[in-house]
Design an enzyme around this catalytic site. Sequence first.
Site, PDB file in Angstrom:
ATOM      1  N   TYR A   1       4.442   0.556  -2.920  1.00  0.00           N
ATOM      2  CA  TYR A   1       4.261   0.177  -4.320  1.00  0.00           C
ATOM      3  C   TYR A   1       5.365  -0.786  -4.743  1.00  0.00           C
ATOM      4  CZ  TYR A   1       0.925   4.034  -4.558  1.00  0.00           C
ATOM      5  OH  TYR A   1      -0.139   4.845  -4.349  1.00  0.00           O
TER       6      TYR A   1
ATOM      7  N   SER B   1      -8.043   4.145  -3.607  1.00  0.00           N
ATOM      8  CA  SER B   1      -8.992   3.053  -3.378  1.00  0.00           C
ATOM      9  C   SER B   1      -9.187   2.867  -1.881  1.00  0.00           C
ATOM     10  CB  SER B   1      -8.436   1.761  -3.968  1.00  0.00           C
ATOM     11  OG  SER B   1      -7.247   1.416  -3.288  1.00  0.00           O
ATOM     12  N   HIS B   2     -10.331   2.360  -1.498  1.00  0.00           N
ATOM     13  CA  HIS B   2     -10.521   1.902  -0.122  1.00  0.00           C
ATOM     14  C   HIS B   2     -11.293   0.592  -0.175  1.00  0.00           C
ATOM     15  CE1 HIS B   2     -10.265   3.721   4.140  1.00  0.00           C
ATOM     16  NE2 HIS B   2      -9.081   3.522   3.648  1.00  0.00           N
ATOM     17  N   ASN B   3     -10.721  -0.347  -0.948  1.00  0.00           N
ATOM     18  CA  ASN B   3     -11.432  -1.579  -1.274  1.00  0.00           C
ATOM     19  C   ASN B   3     -11.544  -2.539  -0.103  1.00  0.00           C
ATOM     20  OD1 ASN B   3     -11.331  -0.488  -3.848  1.00  0.00           O
ATOM     21  ND2 ASN B   3      -9.537  -1.665  -4.452  1.00  0.00           N
TER      22      ASN B   3
ATOM     23  N   GLN C   1      -8.221   8.659  11.987  1.00  0.00           N
ATOM     24  CA  GLN C   1      -8.578   9.542  10.874  1.00  0.00           C
ATOM     25  C   GLN C   1      -8.485  11.029  11.240  1.00  0.00           C
ATOM     26  OE1 GLN C   1      -9.866   8.513   7.426  1.00  0.00           O
ATOM     27  NE2 GLN C   1      -8.232   7.298   8.308  1.00  0.00           N
TER      28      GLN C   1
ATOM     29  N   HIS D   1       0.823  -1.204   0.000  1.00  0.00           N
ATOM     30  CA  HIS D   1       0.000   0.000   0.000  1.00  0.00           C
ATOM     31  C   HIS D   1       0.866   1.266   0.000  1.00  0.00           C
ATOM     32  CE1 HIS D   1      -3.797   2.040   0.826  1.00  0.00           C
ATOM     33  NE2 HIS D   1      -3.150   2.795   1.681  1.00  0.00           N
TER      34      HIS D   1
ATOM     35  N   GLU E   1      -3.770   4.435  12.395  1.00  0.00           N
ATOM     36  CA  GLU E   1      -4.309   5.302  11.352  1.00  0.00           C
ATOM     37  C   GLU E   1      -5.601   5.983  11.772  1.00  0.00           C
ATOM     38  OE1 GLU E   1      -4.285   2.950   7.758  1.00  0.00           O
ATOM     39  OE2 GLU E   1      -2.162   2.491   8.011  1.00  0.00           O
TER      40      GLU E   1
END
Lengths: 804, 269
Positions: free
Chosen positions: A59, A105-107, A332, A56, A330
């Site tokens: 890469y 993305s937030h898949n 927010q 993530h 993490e």
Amino acid sequence: MQTLGVLGVGEAALVSSLREHGLALKADEMQTIAARLGRDPTLVECHAFDAQWSEHCSYKSSRVHLGRVPTEGPDVILGPGQDAGIVRLGAWQGESYGIVVAHESHNHPSQVVPFEGAATGVGGIVRDVLCMGARVIGLADPLRFGPLDDSHSRYVAQGVVDGIAAYGNAIGVPTIAGDVFFGDGFRDNCLVNVVALGLVKEKDVIHSRAPAGSAGWDIVLVGKATDRSGFGGAAFSSLVLDDADAQANKSAVQVPDPFLKNVIMRASYRAFDVIRELGLTVGFKDLGAGGIMGCTAELVASGGFGARINLDLCPTTQPDLPAAVIAVGETQERLTWVVPPSFTSRLLQIYNEEFSLPEIAQGAQAAVIGRVTEETEYVLTRYGEEVMRVPIEFLTSGIKYDRPYAEPEPQIRTLTMLVPEDPGAAKVGAEWGAAELGHNSGRQAYHNFNTLVPFDDDLPYRILSHRDVCSRKIIYERYDSVVRGATSIPAGYADAGVLVPIPGSPLAMSLSLGGNPRYGAIDPALAAEHAVVEAVCNAAAVGARPLGLTDCLNFGNPENACDMGAFVASVNGLATAARELGLPFVSGNVSLYNQSANGNSIPPSAIVACVGGLGDVSRSVTPGFKGPAHQLYFIGEYTGALGGSVLADVAGLPPTNLPNIDYARLKKTLAALRNGIEAGLIYAIHDVSDGGIFTVIAEMAFATIDGARIGASVCLDARRDGIPLEIGEAGAYFGEHRGFIVEADRGFAELLAEDRLIGAVVGATHHRFDLRVGADVPVRTWKLDDLYESWSAPLRDFYEDVPA
Amino acid sequence: MSARVGSANVGVIVFPGTNSEEETVRACRAVGLEADAVHWNAPLDVVREYSAYILPGGFAYEDRVRAGAIAAHDRLMTAVREGAAAGKPVLGICNGAQVLLETGLVPGFAGASGPQAGFARNAPSGKFRSTHVYVKLTIPPERCTITAALKPNAVIPAWASHGEGRLAGGAATLARIAAGDHLAFVYSDARGNASEAVVPNGSALGAAGLVNAAGNVLALMPHPERDAWTFNHHDASREAARGDAAAMLKPSGGIALFESFAQAVRQWS
């Protein structure tokens, strides 16, 4: 201080201790780290590398390939590399304005906890745009869900839309574009991609790096107090989704707070104003993957500095949070500034007093947590002790893999190979196979296809009610697409959303999307080209000139050679299309491991967004018919390929090749549109995509203004129009020919006459609310009210059925 | 953020969670008013100086409890209540309208204190919905100072963008709203025809806007400021402006309500 035994530890023991600590790093990666540090790493360091070296953040599988995509062009203010890219919109009153664009993305989170996953996806992308010094002005959401007869897919499809609505609406940023596709391949892994847009004056761009000469400057953390939420998020996003793990990983999903974000955005806008007045150069960056550690490390490393952060100074919701949680959790709604100490107290005053963050949410505030250092080490302290000290370049440059990959074998079987000499012997669907291949051309092929897939009276209803064609109104009405008052074309009104972002200026911008998962499954490389072309054509359909592109590359497991091969092919496809069209990619994101535990990967899904510019909003075009007795033109290229089309799906055809793209012809088509708009000859434009020409004309009738009931007659003649015969009559009307339907004055024909290849009149609008097809008398007629109901019902019924 | 005493200036009140202050200020300025976004921690005596107030759209205090419930008790509302009592024009749009009903300023039945009616969750979906609408003036224009410069039965385009916009109240309350000429705006089509089919949220009486007894406080659920420039429109006026940038950038449509509001503000100050 707790360390993880690595040096002199056997591989098996190391693997089990990594698992025990919830670390996703591989044993050999851990050994590389310990060898470089010359000691066993501390637990905090383990978690830091776990995040920073995750797919993530780093890469690591994709980087070697991404360099092939063009990123430069005359309209680029800032290419990839920082939190968002910037393209130049134009000048107004002596100032050059840029459009900031970010795409992510937030898949994984959305598959597990759809509401929070999607909401924090929006929240994250908004921060990426904000930290460039921009006003956040727009959002878009490309979504891919499993079939709605699957209960978890229903839950996901509902929760994701609710989450996007809850977040985007509350922060007051209009959602101006989006798309939704459904398919079996997304049952175990939905896709939630998010795009955000910002407006910034070119001279006021703030970079996500510590500025030159900033050694000794303050590092200021702003936002929500750090809590236990979102611990391990980056690593989680880089794992194959396993059902049991998914439940256990719910704590890795972050908790959204759009209310606090609304205030942080406004306070940050105020800070931008003050910074501009004072003429300061500062650094500003969003906290995403890897939390405080990931953000601050990248912020200072990109300026060539190190940092020393005191975790005791980070506001937390509870005392004695473990150092690793504060460092990489993490939580927010947080951002980090690098500012000169002379400005620090003013910055704190803006957030803490003027906008009273501590009163908005418990523990929310701006606080100094460390400083930029000349030495190139990244140091974290907790209770007076160093819990992390690593060479910063080693931490942030990550690792790189050139993974083995297998070139995909695109589906090259053509329709003529499918249709047997004797159509009476043909079988539809899965029974169609190589044994029945025949080679036909000309009238015989036309006849054969018409026998196999007849254009019967029911076909339009089956196409218009198809899950990938039917109206998305019930979804886009859940999103506020007009807050801020700058919206000229809201989501769902046209092929692209359009904003007029600078009050008083006629400069307008468009945002459009492309990416078809039905295509991706057949030929990843050509599907990626189509994604670019579709996004560009959607921009052209509202009268915009494409300025720049972004991508989000959603693929399966890179450790699987086929998935990796599809990824590589897609990157090549994006690069080909961008080069051919002379467009740069200014921002992007890669999401890998979209694979479930039982080995199912999603269809290769390169999703592209296009930012377009209009010098004058009065030249914008919408798709609704504007009046009767206007001519309808098809301009573009008829295809003889139906692979990936909605028609192929509805008719149960096995996979065949995708339409090819003739770039020279496409560029001429786009030029003809621009000239027609410039000459004031064009009333309406709609890009031809899912469902083909018949569908597009019906949608143009549904979109008439002021409740006018205007229908159309259309006649496609294979010989006259040069439509490949092997797709039959159904293929002519429902094939996904690359091009546009244009409602225009007769003068447009003269303009086209200079280049007859590009297009011709195929019909006309009329005063009855019906759609008439064919040249023969009597023509065949469908009532548009009936077609509208068929088109409106499927998703409306689904979303209204689900209990709130 | 300083109020200019004696001029026709408007305080656009920003609570934590408000999100429509920018376009509301812009609409005020387009009709010649001076307007400021006034944040929640502004000094009360500064807020008191304004000639009129707009409570704009958004999600004040996160819509905790229910939309408008917390903001109705915000410190700044002291100045708004005092202003309303003194006859200053007060316009609440969307979330601002919800706040006005929560304070009881609207409908403001004689002798009543506290809320008398409310905007409840949309029916039947119960969900936020954003859709283009028209609202029709159903009272004589002069009944409300803010609508006094509109034509009788004026039809104004706007966006209904809310999750809680359904007027709800007991039968007696609804009867009193209708009887007391409190029902200022109903949903209609572009030609001013009201019907159940055009009500986006199941609102009782088809209500889109209510006015108080004194006629100076108006609570309007849809947003006229989001359809206030030609480039916002999707009707014949947009087509007429094709190729004409100046026409496209002109205030029109929803701006009509602000023009009438401006007249009320000038008359008061």
